[in-house]
Write a protein that holds these residues in place. Structure first.
Motif, PDB file in Angstrom:
ATOM      1  N   VAL A   1       0.801  -1.207   0.009  1.00 49.14           N
ATOM      2  CA  VAL A   1       0.005  -0.068  -0.178  1.00 49.14           C
ATOM      3  C   VAL A   1       1.050   1.313   0.021  1.00 49.14           C
ATOM      4  O   VAL A   1       0.232   2.155  -0.567  1.00 49.14           O
ATOM      5  CB  VAL A   1      -0.954  -0.179   1.267  1.00 49.14           C
ATOM      6  CG1 VAL A   1      -1.537   1.254   1.362  1.00 49.14           C
ATOM      7  CG2 VAL A   1      -2.020  -1.273   1.085  1.00 49.14           C
ATOM      8  N   ALA A   2       1.986   1.459   0.891  1.00 53.77           N
ATOM      9  CA  ALA A   2       2.876   2.232   0.900  1.00 53.77           C
ATOM     10  C   ALA A   2       3.576   2.546  -0.824  1.00 53.77           C
ATOM     11  O   ALA A   2       3.746   4.030  -0.927  1.00 53.77           O
ATOM     12  CB  ALA A   2       3.773   2.164   1.798  1.00 53.77           C
ATOM     13  N   LEU A   3       4.113   1.584  -1.305  1.00 57.81           N
ATOM     14  CA  LEU A   3       4.493   1.769  -2.553  1.00 57.81           C
ATOM     15  C   LEU A   3       3.534   2.243  -3.520  1.00 57.81           C
ATOM     16  O   LEU A   3       3.832   2.956  -4.618  1.00 57.81           O
ATOM     17  CB  LEU A   3       5.051   0.435  -3.072  1.00 57.81           C
ATOM     18  CG  LEU A   3       6.482  -0.029  -2.194  1.00 57.81           C
ATOM     19  CD1 LEU A   3       6.764  -1.518  -2.749  1.00 57.81           C
ATOM     20  CD2 LEU A   3       7.412   0.778  -2.810  1.00 57.81           C
ATOM     21  N   VAL A   4       2.512   1.632  -3.704  1.00 63.76           N
ATOM     22  CA  VAL A   4       1.348   2.157  -4.668  1.00 63.76           C
ATOM     23  C   VAL A   4       1.151   3.580  -4.334  1.00 63.76           C
ATOM     24  O   VAL A   4       0.981   4.520  -5.372  1.00 63.76           O
ATOM     25  CB  VAL A   4       0.079   1.421  -4.407  1.00 63.76           C
ATOM     26  CG1 VAL A   4      -1.075   2.017  -5.110  1.00 63.76           C
ATOM     27  CG2 VAL A   4       0.367   0.014  -4.837  1.00 63.76           C
ATOM     28  N   ALA A   5       0.916   3.859  -3.002  1.00 62.13           N
ATOM     29  CA  ALA A   5       0.613   5.393  -2.542  1.00 62.13           C
ATOM     30  C   ALA A   5       1.809   6.303  -3.208  1.00 62.13           C
ATOM     31  O   ALA A   5       1.587   7.571  -3.736  1.00 62.13           O
ATOM     32  CB  ALA A   5       0.454   5.639  -1.164  1.00 62.13           C
ATOM     33  N   GLU A   6       3.087   5.841  -2.886  1.00 60.20           N
ATOM     34  CA  GLU A   6       4.442   6.580  -3.361  1.00 60.20           C
ATOM     35  C   GLU A   6       4.246   6.747  -4.863  1.00 60.20           C
ATOM     36  O   GLU A   6       4.680   7.822  -5.191  1.00 60.20           O
ATOM     37  CB  GLU A   6       5.699   5.990  -2.690  1.00 60.20           C
ATOM     38  CG  GLU A   6       6.896   6.962  -3.044  1.00 60.20           C
ATOM     39  CD  GLU A   6       8.178   6.111  -2.380  1.00 60.20           C
ATOM     40  OE1 GLU A   6       9.164   6.833  -2.838  1.00 60.20           O
ATOM     41  OE2 GLU A   6       7.822   4.962  -1.526  1.00 60.20           O
ATOM     42  N   ILE A   7       4.283   5.740  -5.603  1.00 52.50           N
ATOM     43  CA  ILE A   7       4.312   5.829  -7.083  1.00 52.50           C
ATOM     44  C   ILE A   7       3.074   6.919  -7.488  1.00 52.50           C
ATOM     45  O   ILE A   7       3.277   7.502  -8.406  1.00 52.50           O
ATOM     46  CB  ILE A   7       3.992   4.400  -7.775  1.00 52.50           C
ATOM     47  CG1 ILE A   7       5.057   3.461  -7.452  1.00 52.50           C
ATOM     48  CG2 ILE A   7       3.757   4.469  -8.975  1.00 52.50           C
ATOM     49  CD1 ILE A   7       5.040   2.016  -7.610  1.00 52.50           C
ATOM     50  N   GLY A   8       1.931   6.700  -6.861  1.00 54.98           N
ATOM     51  CA  GLY A   8       0.893   7.640  -7.303  1.00 54.98           C
ATOM     52  C   GLY A   8       1.235   9.012  -7.027  1.00 54.98           C
ATOM     53  O   GLY A   8       1.075   9.866  -7.987  1.00 54.98           O
ATOM     54  N   LEU A   9       1.980   9.590  -5.853  1.00 54.97           N
ATOM     55  CA  LEU A   9       2.515  10.531  -5.662  1.00 54.97           C
ATOM     56  C   LEU A   9       3.467  11.034  -6.631  1.00 54.97           C
ATOM     57  O   LEU A   9       3.244  12.234  -7.004  1.00 54.97           O
ATOM     58  CB  LEU A   9       2.728  10.784  -4.388  1.00 54.97           C
ATOM     59  CG  LEU A   9       1.591  10.660  -3.198  1.00 54.97           C
ATOM     60  CD1 LEU A   9       2.258  10.683  -1.728  1.00 54.97           C
ATOM     61  CD2 LEU A   9       0.659  11.953  -3.258  1.00 54.97           C
ATOM     62  N   LEU A  10       4.365  10.241  -6.982  1.00 51.37           N
ATOM     63  CA  LEU A  10       5.255  10.606  -7.850  1.00 51.37           C
ATOM     64  C   LEU A  10       5.038  10.922  -8.956  1.00 51.37           C
ATOM     65  O   LEU A  10       5.456  11.743 -10.018  1.00 51.37           O
ATOM     66  CB  LEU A  10       6.545   9.586  -7.611  1.00 51.37           C
ATOM     67  CG  LEU A  10       7.327   9.682  -6.345  1.00 51.37           C
ATOM     68  CD1 LEU A  10       8.226   8.275  -6.478  1.00 51.37           C
ATOM     69  CD2 LEU A  10       8.046  10.889  -6.406  1.00 51.37           C
ATOM     70  N   TRP A  11       3.816  10.168  -9.629  1.00 56.18           N
ATOM     71  CA  TRP A  11       3.249  10.365 -11.069  1.00 56.18           C
ATOM     72  C   TRP A  11       2.546  11.492 -11.201  1.00 56.18           C
ATOM     73  O   TRP A  11       2.662  12.271 -11.792  1.00 56.18           O
ATOM     74  CB  TRP A  11       2.427   9.039 -11.215  1.00 56.18           C
ATOM     75  CG  TRP A  11       1.685   9.020 -12.492  1.00 56.18           C
ATOM     76  CD1 TRP A  11       0.458   9.708 -12.780  1.00 56.18           C
ATOM     77  CD2 TRP A  11       2.130   8.590 -13.778  1.00 56.18           C
ATOM     78  NE1 TRP A  11       0.291   9.660 -14.148  1.00 56.18           N
ATOM     79  CE2 TRP A  11       1.221   8.874 -14.728  1.00 56.18           C
ATOM     80  CE3 TRP A  11       3.424   7.842 -13.974  1.00 56.18           C
ATOM     81  CZ2 TRP A  11       1.272   8.468 -15.962  1.00 56.18           C
ATOM     82  CZ3 TRP A  11       3.811   7.457 -15.339  1.00 56.18           C
ATOM     83  CH2 TRP A  11       2.746   7.671 -16.296  1.00 56.18           C
ATOM     84  N   GLY A  12       1.755  12.020 -10.141  1.00 57.21           N
ATOM     85  CA  GLY A  12       0.931  13.188  -9.855  1.00 57.21           C
ATOM     86  C   GLY A  12       2.010  14.319 -10.031  1.00 57.21           C
ATOM     87  O   GLY A  12       1.756  15.419 -10.581  1.00 57.21           O
ATOM     88  N   ALA A  13       3.065  14.316  -9.358  1.00 56.72           N
ATOM     89  CA  ALA A  13       4.135  15.240  -9.120  1.00 56.72           C
ATOM     90  C   ALA A  13       4.810  15.548 -10.535  1.00 56.72           C
ATOM     91  O   ALA A  13       4.979  16.625 -11.050  1.00 56.72           O
ATOM     92  CB  ALA A  13       5.027  15.130  -8.163  1.00 56.72           C
ATOM     93  N   ALA A  14       5.032  14.341 -11.196  1.00 56.03           N
ATOM     94  CA  ALA A  14       5.760  14.434 -12.663  1.00 56.03           C
ATOM     95  C   ALA A  14       4.890  15.243 -13.605  1.00 56.03           C
ATOM     96  O   ALA A  14       5.304  15.820 -14.513  1.00 56.03           O
ATOM     97  CB  ALA A  14       6.152  13.134 -12.908  1.00 56.03           C
ATOM     98  N   CYS A  15       3.531  14.831 -13.503  1.00 56.89           N
ATOM     99  CA  CYS A  15       2.523  15.321 -14.457  1.00 56.89           C
ATOM    100  C   CYS A  15       2.312  16.883 -14.312  1.00 56.89           C
ATOM    101  O   CYS A  15       2.298  17.534 -15.093  1.00 56.89           O
ATOM    102  CB  CYS A  15       1.229  14.705 -14.352  1.00 56.89           C
ATOM    103  SG  CYS A  15       1.142  12.996 -14.944  1.00 56.89           S
ATOM    104  N   ILE A  16       2.453  17.082 -12.871  1.00 53.65           N
ATOM    105  CA  ILE A  16       2.354  18.654 -12.647  1.00 53.65           C
ATOM    106  C   ILE A  16       3.413  19.645 -13.203  1.00 53.65           C
ATOM    107  O   ILE A  16       3.249  20.434 -13.915  1.00 53.65           O
ATOM    108  CB  ILE A  16       2.146  18.953 -11.271  1.00 53.65           C
ATOM    109  CG1 ILE A  16       0.569  18.506 -11.053  1.00 53.65           C
ATOM    110  CG2 ILE A  16       2.137  20.447 -10.888  1.00 53.65           C
ATOM    111  CD1 ILE A  16       0.360  18.323  -9.169  1.00 53.65           C
ATOM    112  N   ALA A  17       4.739  18.763 -12.895  1.00 58.54           N
ATOM    113  CA  ALA A  17       5.817  19.497 -13.349  1.00 58.54           C
ATOM    114  C   ALA A  17       5.830  19.681 -14.933  1.00 58.54           C
ATOM    115  O   ALA A  17       6.124  20.752 -15.578  1.00 58.54           O
ATOM    116  CB  ALA A  17       7.028  18.755 -12.973  1.00 58.54           C
TER     117      ALA A  17
END
Length: 59
Positions: free
Chosen positions: A20-36
């Motif tokens: 669950v922690a890995l999925v959440a981290e990947i989701g946050l990183l994906w969102g940050a990359a999309c925003i950047a």
């Protein structure tokens, strides 16, 4: 009486917690990359439109 965190019936497997922690981290990183990338695209479009107004070549 034992604490509720030590009950045998309510144990959460550590692999589930890590997953669950890995999925959440990947989701946050994906969102940050999309925003950047979105911010870079907007900045490029603004710079290109300003250059076009001045008659300067873009690219």
């Amino acid at each position: 009486m034992s604490p509720t965190s030590l009950d045998d019936g309510d144990e959460t497997d550590w692999a589930v917690v890590v997953g669950v922690a890995l999925v959440a981290e990947i989701g946050l990183l994906w969102g940050a990359a999309c925003i950047a990338l979105w911010r870079r695209r907007i900045a490029f479009q603004r710079a290109a439109s300003k250059a076009a107004e001045r008659g300067q070549p873009t690219g």
